[in-house]
Design an enzyme around this catalytic site. Structure first.
Site, PDB file in Angstrom:
ATOM      1  N   THR A 183       0.716  -1.213   0.149  1.00 51.01           N
ATOM      2  CA  THR A 183       0.172  -0.028   0.109  1.00 51.01           C
ATOM      3  C   THR A 183       1.064   1.366  -0.110  1.00 51.01           C
ATOM      4  OG1 THR A 183      -2.393  -1.952   1.580  1.00 51.01           O
ATOM      5  CG2 THR A 183      -1.486   1.179   1.714  1.00 51.01           C
ATOM      6  N   VAL A 212     -11.827  -7.064   1.831  1.00 46.49           N
ATOM      7  CA  VAL A 212     -11.566  -5.394   2.023  1.00 46.49           C
ATOM      8  C   VAL A 212     -10.797  -5.846   2.855  1.00 46.49           C
ATOM      9  CG1 VAL A 212     -12.233  -3.412   2.295  1.00 46.49           C
ATOM     10  CG2 VAL A 212     -13.466  -4.406   0.911  1.00 46.49           C
ATOM     11  N   ASP A 214      -7.437  -3.033   5.638  1.00 49.41           N
ATOM     12  CA  ASP A 214      -7.272  -2.389   6.753  1.00 49.41           C
ATOM     13  C   ASP A 214      -7.361  -0.908   5.869  1.00 49.41           C
ATOM     14  OD1 ASP A 214      -4.774  -3.409   5.822  1.00 49.41           O
ATOM     15  OD2 ASP A 214      -4.513  -1.475   6.887  1.00 49.41           O
ATOM     16  N   GLY A 236      -4.133  -6.912   5.701  1.00 49.35           N
ATOM     17  CA  GLY A 236      -5.333  -6.448   7.166  1.00 49.35           C
ATOM     18  C   GLY A 236      -6.214  -6.957   7.990  1.00 49.35           C
TER      19      GLY A 236
HETATM   20  N1  ASP Z   1      -2.773  -3.068   3.852  1.00 49.21           N
HETATM   21  C1  ASP Z   1      -3.643  -3.686   2.548  1.00 49.21           C
HETATM   22  C2  ASP Z   1      -4.510  -4.517   3.152  1.00 49.21           C
HETATM   23  O1  ASP Z   1      -4.297  -5.454   3.285  1.00 49.21           O
HETATM   24  C3  ASP Z   1      -2.281  -3.604   2.124  1.00 49.21           C
HETATM   25  C4  ASP Z   1      -0.641  -3.142   1.783  1.00 49.21           C
HETATM   26  O2  ASP Z   1      -0.166  -2.349   2.999  1.00 49.21           O
HETATM   27  O3  ASP Z   1      -0.207  -3.313   1.357  1.00 49.21           O
HETATM   28  O4  ASP Z   1      -5.168  -4.497   1.537  1.00 49.21           O
END
Ligand code: ASP
Length: 300
Positions: A183, A212, A214, A236
């Site tokens: 992300t 979905v 986090d 997440g």
């Molecule tokens: N946090 C993001 C998710 O779980 C993925 C990531 O941070 O790489 O969608």
């Protein structure tokens, strides 16, 4: 809202836990762009969003143009969020066919709602003037091929989850393509003591359709208030169980230095779970990750 007129403007950007420090240059460019917005009289939210748009457009990060492919090898579902200390709050989940999900999340903040998902989010984007955009990068095609090979083998593609689970629960309308995270985020502090956060992701791989994480969930992937701003990256499904962004924010609000709060947040997770945190307090900044994580802070 309490504001501190003497705050030093600052922008922190991450490119995802599990990324490479070789990609710090994109974070630095994004953070400098955010800082330019602050210096030009923009708000902390303008700065955080500008930084995330730059990361979405870079193509090397799992967000916007670089978003990971879903298991069917065709679909791209993205999540994004914005929040600031004056009460702005907007997010999109599972949105398809937009170039910059973070801009749609910012537009959602101007509606009666805080979160729009799926088809409704995409329709909202069109009515708000965002053009249809669906491009799959070669980098993501290559990663997808590699993922399919992993899913066909014995190494778990997601720690603690049997590869066969993705075949068993397959919910795409195409035949399954195999045999049985990074992300971006930015936090900004304005000279007036205001705070903002913006995040964007292509989600995690492998995942079922409609998954979905986090990133668009308040208090989990992002949080901003009068004491600071926090953006989170990692798996997440684990992050939401810890409400990680708000947990770190609450520690900062209670007087803990931002670096200590970021370290403590990452330490909540076992080593096999990717997690990273960037955080701003009134006078300080912190970042921590249990994986390599592209990162930049302006001023350093
Ligand atoms: N946090 C993001 C998710 O779980 C993925 C990531 O941070 O790489 O969608």
């Amino acid at each position: 809202m309490q504001q501190n007129q003497t705050s030093e403007p600052m922008v922190l950007v991450h490119g995802g836990a599990g990324g490479s420090r070789d990609q710090d240059d994109g974070c630095r460019l994004a953070a400098n762009g955010g800082m330019d917005r602050l210096r030009g009289g923009g708000t902390a939210l303008d700065a955080a969003v500008a930084a995330v748009v730059a990361m979405e457009d870079d193509g090397r990060y799992n967000a916007g143009s670089g978003s990971v492919l879903c298991l069917d090898g065709q679909t791209i579902e993205m999540d994004a969020s914005v929040m600031d200390s004056s009460g702005a709050l907007g997010a999109v989940a599972c949105i398809q066919r937009v170039k910059n999900p973070v801009l749609v999340a910012q537009a959602v903040a101007g509606t009666p709602h805080w979160l729009l998902a799926g088809e409704g989010a995409e329709r909202f984007a069109r009515s708000a003037g965002f053009a249809s955009h669906h491009e799959i990068s070669q980098r993501q095609r290559d990663k997808h091929e590699k993922l399919l090979r992993t899913l066909s083998g014995d190494t778990q593609a997601t720690p603690g989850v049997a590869n066969s689970a993705f075949a068993r629960h397959w919910n795409y309308d195409t035949p399954r393509a195999f045999q049985p995270c990074d992300t971006v985020g930015a936090v900004a502090r304005g000279a007036d003591g205001s705070f903002a956060v913006a995040c964007s992701t292509g989600g995690s791989a492998p995942s079922l359709l409609g998954r979905v994480g986090d990133t668009p969930i308040i208090g989990s992937g992002f949080y901003a208030g009068e004491h600071g701003a926090v953006a989170v990256t990692g798996i997440g499904e684990h992050i939401v169980r810890r409400l990680l962004a708000h947990t770190v924010y609450a520690w900062i609000a209670g007087g803990m230095p931002a670096q200590e709060a970021a370290d403590k947040g990452v330490a909540l997770f076992p080593a096999e779970i990717d997690v990273g945190v960037i955080a701003l307090g009134r006078t300080d900044a912190g970042s921590a990750s249990n994986r390599e994580m592209p990162f930049a802070q302006v001023p350093a």
